[in-house]
Design a protein around this motif. Structure first.
Motif, PDB file in Angstrom:
ATOM      1  N   UNK A   1      -1.199   3.840   7.090  1.00  0.00           N
ATOM      2  CA  UNK A   1      -1.598   4.927   6.369  1.00  0.00           C
ATOM      3  C   UNK A   1      -1.843   4.574   4.862  1.00  0.00           C
ATOM      4  N   UNK A   2      -0.882   3.409   4.613  1.00  0.00           N
ATOM      5  CA  UNK A   2      -0.939   3.130   3.130  1.00  0.00           C
ATOM      6  C   UNK A   2      -2.239   2.409   2.870  1.00  0.00           C
ATOM      7  N   UNK A   3      -2.591   1.702   3.635  1.00  0.00           N
ATOM      8  CA  UNK A   3      -3.949   0.712   3.811  1.00  0.00           C
ATOM      9  C   UNK A   3      -5.200   1.988   3.715  1.00  0.00           C
ATOM     10  N   UNK A   4      -5.043   2.999   4.596  1.00  0.00           N
ATOM     11  CA  UNK A   4      -5.985   4.142   4.543  1.00  0.00           C
ATOM     12  C   UNK A   4      -6.343   4.680   3.081  1.00  0.00           C
ATOM     13  N   UNK A   5      -5.078   4.601   2.575  1.00  0.00           N
ATOM     14  CA  UNK A   5      -5.209   5.608   1.192  1.00  0.00           C
ATOM     15  C   UNK A   5      -6.001   4.505   0.263  1.00  0.00           C
ATOM     16  N   UNK A   6      -5.574   3.318   0.512  1.00  0.00           N
ATOM     17  CA  UNK A   6      -6.219   2.362  -0.548  1.00  0.00           C
ATOM     18  C   UNK A   6      -7.455   2.089  -0.357  1.00  0.00           C
ATOM     19  N   UNK A   7      -8.380   2.315   0.808  1.00  0.00           N
ATOM     20  CA  UNK A   7      -9.725   1.752   0.919  1.00  0.00           C
ATOM     21  C   UNK A   7     -10.593   2.898   1.668  1.00  0.00           C
ATOM     22  N   UNK A   8     -10.154   4.068   2.221  1.00  0.00           N
ATOM     23  CA  UNK A   8     -11.069   4.770   2.840  1.00  0.00           C
ATOM     24  C   UNK A   8     -11.753   5.794   2.023  1.00  0.00           C
TER      25      UNK A   8
ATOM     26  N   UNK B   1      -4.447   4.692  -6.157  1.00  0.00           N
ATOM     27  CA  UNK B   1      -4.818   3.204  -5.933  1.00  0.00           C
ATOM     28  C   UNK B   1      -4.794   2.309  -7.218  1.00  0.00           C
TER      29      UNK B   1
ATOM     30  N   UNK C   1       0.751  -1.394   0.138  1.00  0.00           N
ATOM     31  CA  UNK C   1       0.068  -0.013  -0.051  1.00  0.00           C
ATOM     32  C   UNK C   1       0.808   1.300  -0.056  1.00  0.00           C
ATOM     33  N   UNK C   2       0.345   2.025  -0.759  1.00  0.00           N
ATOM     34  CA  UNK C   2       1.125   3.464  -0.990  1.00  0.00           C
ATOM     35  C   UNK C   2      -0.091   4.811  -0.396  1.00  0.00           C
ATOM     36  N   UNK C   3       0.767   5.566   0.532  1.00  0.00           N
ATOM     37  CA  UNK C   3      -0.037   6.552   1.335  1.00  0.00           C
ATOM     38  C   UNK C   3      -0.570   7.734   0.294  1.00  0.00           C
ATOM     39  N   UNK C   4      -1.156   7.205  -0.855  1.00  0.00           N
ATOM     40  CA  UNK C   4      -1.646   8.204  -1.563  1.00  0.00           C
ATOM     41  C   UNK C   4      -2.818   7.826  -2.392  1.00  0.00           C
ATOM     42  N   UNK C   5      -3.989   8.379  -2.129  1.00  0.00           N
ATOM     43  CA  UNK C   5      -5.290   7.809  -2.402  1.00  0.00           C
ATOM     44  C   UNK C   5      -5.422   8.120  -3.982  1.00  0.00           C
TER      45      UNK C   5
END
Lengths: 319, 330
Positions: free
Chosen positions: B216-223, A265, A258-262
């Motif tokens: 925070x990586x998971x947050x960015x993927x799903x939230x 995705x 996972x990358x902290x950048x929405x």
């Protein structure tokens, strides 16, 4: 060749067998691992649980006896070293463990924990040992009054600092660190990584750094080896592997991280399944059961490692 | 958008050495249908306590809900009797946990564990419940569900166990799912599979999901929306895109800078000095001030959660006196 060199390392375990044990089976934890850690460099060993990365790191230091393969350190064969040679080698090769709760003796003060390695290796007199323990304690960022306290009085991050101090008090040339920051929170994890960075700059230290976290590996390691079911499937300069992974497994691992950048995705190939058991590994390439690009040959033969760019090796039939 | 779950001013206290201390205080959260709200924070931030308080799963002795309302479809869960609450749990609001192996019963087949929920809440017969269990396993994409339904948890891999947990949680078609670090114990490739599954199920069923994580990586993927917690309080809440693009609270900003990223080269990480204060040792004033690079004398006053202006709606809030002053000046 100076530094650590590992060639075709193999470690198998036998489970079951004996009275009430059922049928004996072989767990092929480490099948084929070759890597080298030059003096002052940092090599990352990355993979998912069950891929054999921890076992490999332990077998390299002979914390487990390797089944086959050759490990040399500054040209000395670790497996056939005499007890006297091994003692000297152990002083130069130290280990940092993952779990800062389990790897410290709760009944031993920090002073005892730090002085014991010096005592075991017969270094210095009591006064000198005390000085060295005090010096290393401040180097890892702990106050001197920590000396006479016990592990339960410290937080996870502080305990990991103690674990690092214990490894470094002997002034080793090589440190094997098995997931040293995985049990820590993000803010504390960054503190420990920064500490390891500083120690690396100040001393001439080589690292073999085992982790499942590609982000941590990218930050800390010059070279990366990706493991899957006991095999190194890809190795090369860290930045190239992260930015342009070649082996389909590395691609999957990279895209799943996972990358902290929405805005970023990703939707990696929806492959089913999980890592197979090393007690019953698939035929041919170990990744073929989950690989989106597998073809007939992958089921039959294990691909040999090929050099696809300078310093970059991939074990895959596609290359 | 009307809220499905609306938590207002929730304060949960624990008794430590004979005195009550707030583990979480004045937590406000609202969750709409078909929305994923991520609650993110380090250990000790109170994110799990928030979820456990919502379902009233905290131990009766030594813990209490001090203040606040937990409104689910207009009913205050904090005021329900234990019998009424038991009907809500699993039926309307379900929860999944971090470690699926310790949450599953090793002596019962996976099918029976899913069926049990259906028999209790929906009064189904054992046979009908087992059929439904098989369909549920299929829905959470467990291969070969007809065989798997008769197997025990030890025969499942880590990812499959978490899928079985999700099947149990979803058995009664809850409107709200509380997911407490559901992927932390899983490998990244499996984590991605489970995140995709949860996202698909949310869409298909229009569920509200509260996703608790430290990553925070998971947050960015799903939230869709994010609430950042620190030392028992929400310090920042915003739309997911906005939070990552414009973090307003120094803690959020510091967390993002402390995280080693796989997608870019970072020569230096910026650690946050110190550690999260314990429940009995929270400082006066802003709880984050002792670790904050921007701290000023005025941070000795405890800040409130205030709006942060900017494009893309006004639901961005942060708990920082300096940001509040900057907002006033602008």
């Amino acid at each position: 060749m100076t530094g650590l060199k590992v060639e075709s390392l193999k470690k198998h375990f036998t489970i079951g067998g004996g009275f009430l044990g059922g049928k004996a089976r072989t767990v092929r934890a480490v099948e084929n691992v070759s890597l080298s850690v030059a003096l002052g460099s940092c090599v990352g060993l990355v993979g998912e649980s069950g891929c054999g990365k921890s076992t490999a790191s332990r077998a390299i230091l002979r914390l487990e006896e390797p089944t086959a393969g050759r490990v040399t350190f500054d040209g000395i064969d670790v497996a056939s070293a005499s007890p006297a040679q091994m003692r000297r080698l152990r002083q130069r090769m130290q280990f940092i463990f993952q779990d800062p709760y389990a790897s410290l003796n709760s009944r031993r003060s920090i002073r005892k924990t730090l002085e014991e390695p010096l005592k075991v290796h017969g270094i210095g007199d009591p006064a000198e040992r005390r000085d060295r323990a005090e010096a290393i304690l401040s180097e890892v960022g702990l106050p001197q009054d920590a000396m006479d306290r016990f592990p339960h009085e410290f937080s996870g991050g502080q305990r990991q600092r103690i674990g690092i101090a214990r490894a470094l008090v002997l002034e080793p040339d090589l440190v094997v660190a098995d997931e040293p920051v995985s049990a820590l929170d993000v803010s504390v994890q960054a503190q420990i990584l920064r500490l390891l960075d500083d120690l690396r700059d100040k001393r001439t230290l080589s690292f073999l750094f085992v982790s499942h976290d590609l982000g941590v590996i990218r930050h800390f390691c010059d070279t990366t080896c990706v493991m899957y079911l006991g095999h190194v499937v890809e190795s090369g300069p860290t930045q190239e592997i992260m930015d342009d992974p070649a082996h389909p497994y590395t691609v999957l691992l990279r895209q799943s991280s996972p990358i902290p950048d929405p805005a970023n995705r990703v939707d990696p190939p929806r492959i089913a399944g999980e890592i197979p058991s090393p007690a019953n590994p698939p035929s041919g390439c170990p990744f073929h059961t989950r690989c989106p690009r597998a073809f007939a040959e992958c089921r039959e033969s294990m691909p040999a490692a090929k050099e696809i760019a300078p310093g970059r090796q991939v074990a895959c039939h596609l290359f | 958008m009307t809220a499905l779950l609306d938590i207002r001013g929730l304060t949960t206290e624990f008794r430590v050495n004979g005195r009550w201390h707030a583990a979480i205080q004045d937590v406000d959260l609202s969750l709409a249908a078909n929305e994923t709200l991520a609650v993110v924070g380090e250990s000790g931030s109170g994110k799990s306590v928030t979820a456990l308080s919502t379902l009233r799963l905290l131990p009766q002795a030594g813990a209490r809900i001090g203040r606040g309302e937990i409104l689910f479809e207009g009913r205050d869960l904090a005021k329900l009797s234990e019998r009424q609450m038991a009907k809500v749990r699993g039926n309307d609001i379900a929860m999944i946990f971090q470690e699926p192996m310790t949450s599953l019963n090793p002596t019962m087949t996976v099918g029976d564990q899913i069926a049990e929920v259906l028999m209790i809440h929906r009064g189904m017969s054992h046979g009908a419940a087992l059929n439904e269990a098989r369909d549920l396993l299929d829905e959470v994409r467990v291969p070969d569900p007809a065989r798997r339904v008769t197997e025990y948890p030890h025969q499942f891999s880590g990812g499959m166990r978490q899928r079985a947990m999700i099947a149990i949680a979803l058995a009664c078609r809850p409107k709200v799912l509380l997911a407490d670090e559901p992927t932390t114990a899983l490998d990244v490739t499996v984590q991605h599979q489970v995140l995709t599954l949860l996202d698909d199920l949310k869409r298909e069923r229009g569920m509200g999901v509260i996703f608790i994580t430290h990553n925070l990586g998971v947050v960015a993927q799903i939230a869709d929306r994010v609430a950042v917690m620190y030392a028992g309080e929400i310090v920042e809440t915003a739309d997911c895109t906005r939070l990552f693009a414009n973090p307003a609270h120094p803690y959020t900003e510091a967390l993002l800078r402390a995280m080693p990223r796989v997608d870019r080269r970072a020569d230096t990480l910026e650690p946050i000095p110190g550690s999260v204060p314990s429940i009995t040792g929270r400082p006066a004033g802003c709880y984050f001030a002792p670790r904050c690079g921007y701290a000023r004398p005025e941070c000795g006053h405890h800040p409130v959660l205030g709006p942060i202006s900017g494009a893309g709606g006004s639901d961005h809030q942060a708990r920082c006196i300096l940001r509040a002053k900057a907002e006033e000046a602008a």
